[in-house]
Design a protein around this motif. Sequence first.
Motif, PDB file in Angstrom:
ATOM      1  N   SER A  23     -57.988 -16.298  10.485  1.00 20.65           N
ATOM      2  CA  SER A  23     -56.695 -16.681  11.079  1.00 20.65           C
ATOM      3  C   SER A  23     -55.636 -16.838  10.009  1.00 20.65           C
ATOM      4  O   SER A  23     -54.495 -16.439  10.182  1.00 20.65           O
ATOM      5  N   PHE A  24     -56.045 -17.416   8.876  1.00 22.28           N
ATOM      6  CA  PHE A  24     -55.095 -17.605   7.802  1.00 22.28           C
ATOM      7  C   PHE A  24     -54.547 -16.255   7.345  1.00 22.28           C
ATOM      8  O   PHE A  24     -53.343 -16.088   7.135  1.00 22.28           O
ATOM      9  N   ALA A  25     -55.452 -15.275   7.235  1.00 19.80           N
ATOM     10  CA  ALA A  25     -55.037 -13.937   6.808  1.00 19.80           C
ATOM     11  C   ALA A  25     -54.031 -13.343   7.785  1.00 19.80           C
ATOM     12  O   ALA A  25     -53.147 -12.588   7.407  1.00 19.80           O
ATOM     13  N   CYS A  26     -54.189 -13.695   9.079  1.00 20.25           N
ATOM     14  CA  CYS A  26     -53.261 -13.166  10.087  1.00 20.25           C
ATOM     15  C   CYS A  26     -51.909 -13.864  10.034  1.00 20.25           C
ATOM     16  O   CYS A  26     -50.868 -13.241  10.215  1.00 20.25           O
ATOM     17  N   VAL A  27     -51.947 -15.185   9.792  1.00 22.81           N
ATOM     18  CA  VAL A  27     -50.716 -15.966   9.867  1.00 22.81           C
ATOM     19  C   VAL A  27     -49.946 -15.937   8.558  1.00 22.81           C
ATOM     20  O   VAL A  27     -48.727 -16.010   8.542  1.00 22.81           O
ATOM     21  N   PHE A  28     -50.668 -15.755   7.446  1.00 22.62           N
ATOM     22  CA  PHE A  28     -50.014 -15.852   6.148  1.00 22.62           C
ATOM     23  C   PHE A  28     -48.806 -14.931   5.979  1.00 22.62           C
ATOM     24  O   PHE A  28     -47.761 -15.377   5.493  1.00 22.62           O
ATOM     25  N   PRO A  29     -48.902 -13.653   6.378  1.00 18.73           N
ATOM     26  CA  PRO A  29     -47.725 -12.787   6.197  1.00 18.73           C
ATOM     27  C   PRO A  29     -46.454 -13.377   6.798  1.00 18.73           C
ATOM     28  O   PRO A  29     -45.375 -13.261   6.209  1.00 18.73           O
ATOM     29  N   ILE A  30     -46.583 -14.030   7.962  1.00 17.22           N
ATOM     30  CA  ILE A  30     -45.394 -14.602   8.607  1.00 17.22           C
ATOM     31  C   ILE A  30     -44.874 -15.792   7.797  1.00 17.22           C
ATOM     32  O   ILE A  30     -43.670 -15.914   7.550  1.00 17.22           O
ATOM     33  N   ILE A  31     -45.824 -16.628   7.364  1.00 21.16           N
ATOM     34  CA  ILE A  31     -45.414 -17.777   6.538  1.00 21.16           C
ATOM     35  C   ILE A  31     -44.744 -17.261   5.271  1.00 21.16           C
ATOM     36  O   ILE A  31     -43.711 -17.765   4.830  1.00 21.16           O
ATOM     37  N   TRP A  32     -45.335 -16.214   4.717  1.00 21.60           N
ATOM     38  CA  TRP A  32     -44.806 -15.642   3.470  1.00 21.60           C
ATOM     39  C   TRP A  32     -43.384 -15.119   3.669  1.00 21.60           C
ATOM     40  O   TRP A  32     -42.512 -15.344   2.844  1.00 21.60           O
ATOM     41  N   ILE A  33     -43.163 -14.436   4.797  1.00 21.77           N
ATOM     42  CA  ILE A  33     -41.819 -13.923   5.084  1.00 21.77           C
ATOM     43  C   ILE A  33     -40.844 -15.088   5.189  1.00 21.77           C
ATOM     44  O   ILE A  33     -39.733 -15.035   4.655  1.00 21.77           O
ATOM     45  N   ILE A  34     -41.277 -16.167   5.856  1.00 25.29           N
ATOM     46  CA  ILE A  34     -40.363 -17.290   6.058  1.00 25.29           C
ATOM     47  C   ILE A  34     -39.968 -17.920   4.730  1.00 25.29           C
ATOM     48  O   ILE A  34     -38.786 -18.105   4.439  1.00 25.29           O
ATOM     49  N   TYR A  35     -40.943 -18.211   3.862  1.00 28.96           N
ATOM     50  CA  TYR A  35     -40.513 -18.888   2.626  1.00 28.96           C
ATOM     51  C   TYR A  35     -39.882 -17.916   1.626  1.00 28.96           C
ATOM     52  O   TYR A  35     -39.048 -18.308   0.819  1.00 28.96           O
ATOM     53  N   SER A  36     -40.276 -16.636   1.707  1.00 27.57           N
ATOM     54  CA  SER A  36     -39.634 -15.672   0.798  1.00 27.57           C
ATOM     55  C   SER A  36     -38.173 -15.466   1.147  1.00 27.57           C
ATOM     56  O   SER A  36     -37.356 -15.143   0.290  1.00 27.57           O
ATOM     57  N   SER A  37     -37.839 -15.668   2.426  1.00 29.95           N
ATOM     58  CA  SER A  37     -36.453 -15.465   2.840  1.00 29.95           C
ATOM     59  C   SER A  37     -35.542 -16.545   2.250  1.00 29.95           C
ATOM     60  O   SER A  37     -34.333 -16.422   2.293  1.00 29.95           O
ATOM     61  N   LEU A  38     -36.140 -17.588   1.702  1.00 29.63           N
ATOM     62  CA  LEU A  38     -35.340 -18.659   1.104  1.00 29.63           C
ATOM     63  C   LEU A  38     -35.186 -18.484  -0.405  1.00 29.63           C
ATOM     64  O   LEU A  38     -34.571 -19.282  -1.092  1.00 29.63           O
ATOM     65  N   LYS A  39     -35.783 -17.396  -0.939  1.00 30.12           N
ATOM     66  CA  LYS A  39     -35.725 -17.171  -2.388  1.00 30.12           C
ATOM     67  C   LYS A  39     -34.555 -16.255  -2.739  1.00 30.12           C
ATOM     68  O   LYS A  39     -34.037 -15.539  -1.885  1.00 30.12           O
TER      69      LYS A  39
END
Lengths: 279, 461
Positions: A23-39
């Motif tokens: 599940s983490f592997a599935c959800v991580f890309p979305i989390i990654w997109i969210i925090y990367s958008s703040l960089k």
Amino acid sequence: MSIRQPFRKLGKLAFNVGMAIFSFACVFPIIWIIYSSLKTKDEFMLNAVKLPAHPEFRNYYKAFVEGKMAHYFISSGLNSVIAVVVVVFLSFCAAYALSRFRFRFRNAIYTFFIAGMLIPVYGLLVPLFLQFKQFGLYDKFYTLIIPYIAIRLPLPIFLLESYIRSVPVELDEAAHMDGASKFYSMTRILFPICRPAIATIVILVFLDTWNEFPFSLVLVTNEAFKTLPVGLTNFYGQYTSDYTTLMAAMVLSILPVLAVYLAFYKYIIQGMTAGAVKG
Amino acid sequence: MKANRVKMTGLSVALAVGMSVLAGCGGDNNNSNNTAPSNSANPEVNASSEPSASAQEPVKVTFMNMWPKDSTENIATTVRAELAKFQADHPNIIVEEESIGDQNAYYTKLKTLAASNELPDIFISKGSELAMFAKNETVAPLDDLLSADADWKNGFLPSSFNDLSSGGHTYGVPFSMLATSVIYYNKQFFADAGFSSFPQTWAELETAIAKIKENGITPIALGNKEQWVAESCILSALGDRFTGTDWFTSINDKSGAKFTDADFVNSLEAFQSLAKQGAFNKDMNSINNDQQKTLYFNGKAAMFMEGSWAIGSVMAAPKEIADNTEVAVLPSVEGGKGNAMATSGGAGSGYAVGVKGYGEKKDAIAKVLKALSGEGFAKSMAEKGEPVAFTVTDYDKSNVSPLAVKYAELSSQLQFTPIYDSYLNPALVSVMNAGLQDLLINGVTPEALAKKIQAEYEKTN
């Protein structure tokens, strides 16, 4: 017997850990997109995985205001809402007729609808483009809605036809005995029962139309008529890509889909436990 | 009634005959009408059909490109500025733009338009795609247009039309001149390994790589996940060092040269031996060309190879890295037939013209093309440090980044050799590209790969 107990527990634990990783592997890309958008862009180039040091919302401003995302939001939104309403209406009517009445060519019509699911979109691009150009439908505000409705119809008809068939005919008969018209029993009795199937359809049609790419790319030229995914390509350059702004735009574009999903998801669950004639 | 029905049939037949005939008839009708009515009506009719009126009616020129409206890339801003200037000077020509940023999406749309012969009046296209469009006669040959203005035509660098010609005709007007294989290296790391300048021979390069590796730094950052990097940015130049350009010309004309020729196999072997030596990062097949730059920017790699388009991103890198970066091309190889002061490059893409609009709007199209490729355009590109296809001698260098100046100096001495994937057919290129991935992880021998490429080459012959 008592020896097996710990092993079973261990097995369960291993299974759960495995699933958690999955599940983490599935959800991580979305989390990654969210925090990367703040960089910032430079921060992202230096290390793509690290958390942002100073989170900032400038990318969102850039995406929405400078990238003119609003255009594409309106276009995608209008197309999706109209497609959802029309598809639900048409597919419900068609499915009702197909499942409740026996008539000539009933099977031929059903097969005709279902065959629509088998044609790949890319095979339709050139013929459809030629057709639209010839008929003067190319690059108009209503251009996209026509193929969107047509191409989304087969699946809902397939889903609703089998769903309505699973609803006992006795219900219709009872309503008829009580003096309900065909239209009344269709809209007031069958429609609410079909809620779970319709919720599924709303989610699917909305998602597919919101994210539609090939038709929007080819059939319209005017920026204002293009859908969101085509708008997102503006963040790619010829040799460089503005990833952080692109991610901010992606987060924004996920939101409406998420909202529709959350709004209709509960009906799917509700429908599973509902029912009039049981056993 | 009968007469009516006959009339109706006649009308529907006339409709069915098609728009072109109808348009022709319309023209005739106008002329005959002009003489028939009384004098009072004449001036009005004349006003709408005389050429003076058609000059007032603006000509619409469609222009499809890959530069999104809000793009800050130099080429995009320069084109927009020139277009705005052009619109102010030519109120009777309206340029209608459509921009699609993503390359794949852009070419999907372009191919659909080409399949129905609806290509825009002006559009950007790669040379390899252009050759296909030319074969299907959906793009217009621009030979006449170019020869009509000798100053314009002769202003372009001599080799800049190479990528945009096929079958003896020119189908595109170049707007930039790119090298696809430039070595960006960190002079500090080379100094640490005992090299004060970039190695001049292949043997020296191998020694340098070994020493850099001993210092714990990846010698060459390579991101070949998308497969074109190894071929376009390395092999195109490396191959030419071994085979010379004549070999590739012969391959392209299908006049005898083979991919199994010893020279080409040697170039593959040299490439593989770099990999065997550990010159590249281990994950080269799973990262892309943006990530290869990231490795370099983080100071984990001593060099990377990419086209001249990477200059901008290097200048945006951390200062310490940017200041130490120098540019070079591959060193000479022993027994190689190619020129050592050369690298793969060319116009790559150019403006092409759809055959449909060319017939009626030739003059307007020519004017737009000149505005977007001629001296004014080239000058303002050069002032931003972009490599141009048009000769510009005196321009303001004050805003040009130091690396771009270094590159301009280097490239002025360079000869440009063919980029493999802008000439070879796409099926062959994909075999070559996939094969190179295999080659670099020792999955295939140079000989076997050469045979495989040759087999595909013969298939498409």
